[in-house]
Design an enzyme around this catalytic site. Sequence first.
Site, short mmCIF file in Angstrom:
data_model
loop_
_atom_site.label_atom_id
_atom_site.label_comp_id
_atom_site.label_asym_id
_atom_site.label_seq_id
_atom_site.Cartn_x
_atom_site.Cartn_y
_atom_site.Cartn_z
N GLY A 283 0.86 -1.18 0.00
CA GLY A 283 0.00 0.00 0.00
C GLY A 283 0.90 1.24 0.00
O GLY A 283 1.15 1.88 -1.02
N CYS A 350 -8.69 22.21 17.38
CA CYS A 350 -8.58 22.53 18.81
C CYS A 350 -7.97 21.39 19.61
O CYS A 350 -8.64 20.74 20.41
CB CYS A 350 -9.96 22.85 19.37
SG CYS A 350 -10.57 24.37 18.71
N GLU A 351 -6.72 21.10 19.34
CA GLU A 351 -5.96 20.06 20.06
C GLU A 351 -4.51 20.50 20.02
O GLU A 351 -4.01 20.86 18.95
CB GLU A 351 -6.01 18.71 19.31
CG GLU A 351 -7.35 18.13 19.06
CD GLU A 351 -7.73 17.07 20.07
OE1 GLU A 351 -6.89 16.68 20.91
OE2 GLU A 351 -8.89 16.64 20.02
#
Length: 420
Positions: A283, A350-351
């Site tokens: 992948g 918001c982290e």
Amino acid sequence: MNKYFNYQKGEGFIEGCPLSALAEKYGTPLYIYSEKTIRESVRRFQKAFSGIAPIIRYSCKANSNLRLLEILKEAGCGADVISPGELAITLTAGFTPKNIIMEGVGKREDEIKFGLKKGVSFFSVESLSELATLNRLASKQKREITALLRLNPDIAAGGHHYISTGKKENKFGLTEAEVISVLKNPAAFPHLKINGLHLHLGSQIDSPEPYLKAIKEAERLRQIYPFQFLDLGGGFPVRYDKEMAEIEVFGKAICGAIKKFDLPPHRASPARGEDIKIIFEPGRHFIAPAGFLLTRIIYRKDRPHKRFLVVDAGMNDLIRPSLYEAWHNIQTVREPKGKNNSFEIVGPVCESGDFLGKERLLPDTIKEGDLLLIGEAGAYGFSMSSNYNGRLRPAEVLVSGKKSRIIRKRETLENLTAQF
Ligand SMILES: Cc1ncc(COP(=O)(O)O)c(C=O)c1O
């Protein structure tokens, strides 16, 4: 960074397309893929393993954009799918069911039925209960259904503990005792052709050794029952921050080991290694280097201890840095000049864990409105994106020489509210 990213007269290009023009035309944040890179990666892989002519089933979880799947199919890949969703996309992209394998540690009965109904005949099985279910469902099929037993070989491999899947503490696969019990008595599953092992070990594997161990294990188990397929999974690495062994190194070692592969005692005719068919499921290796995330700086915040560049792409668009502490190349789209400074590249989510790069050296003259390009973002980038914080997923664009075209539209507010 991918060789198809380069500066011409001070401005960044991918293949023949100027990045500032792509940002203008399609907006940011924007996923961009280089078609040449995808085709070259597949060709190089095929060549590296030409000694054993493997079956290649691209692992769609890395990136399941329909147009990219079409390219991979055309380049000679089948597909490994993990859900009805991935199966539906691959069928739409034109893959034929006989070139698709359905996998996954937690396939529900309705999902297996969906696979069977769509014509899939190859399943990787990860528990004895699943094998019994597949056997029952296969009894209603007119065609032969092949099961590969996914063995958990307790082999350490993979670039991060979240993407190491072949250790006994991981949820994946059957134990060796379970595999042996099935191989000793395949007649217990009369509606299935138990015809191989599946040994995906992890992702971002940095040397051939784990594959060689897996081959040894398969060789041992094949003395019990002469299965035809050995699926060694994906896991071939990509260069992010560290140099990695080239694919030719894997090719040489794995082809060498397969050619020496012992015949089971009751099969005398073909030469060693000739009666086993190898399957790979790459992948990341095919698609990571081909993809880039283009983002614009919204704010520059110079603080006494840190300089932040708040950009318009966040962890919802590319979660790998937050989730795996993954390092991605980050370059300015304008050719860098003058003195560098250290910057934190952060998103609008918001982290505090919403970052794309930490302590990156970029030109001190960098300013709001400038563009940054994040490299190696093609695998587990868009496919792991989300609407967290109500954010709209970016558009995806394919670049082929001087041409570019949209291959997935940017999400809209209507897309976001349509499910309620
Ligand atoms: C069963 C299986 N096959 C193939 C892959 C693809 O791995 P990679 O992207 O490292 O090649 C994965 C990735 O998680 C997988 O779980």
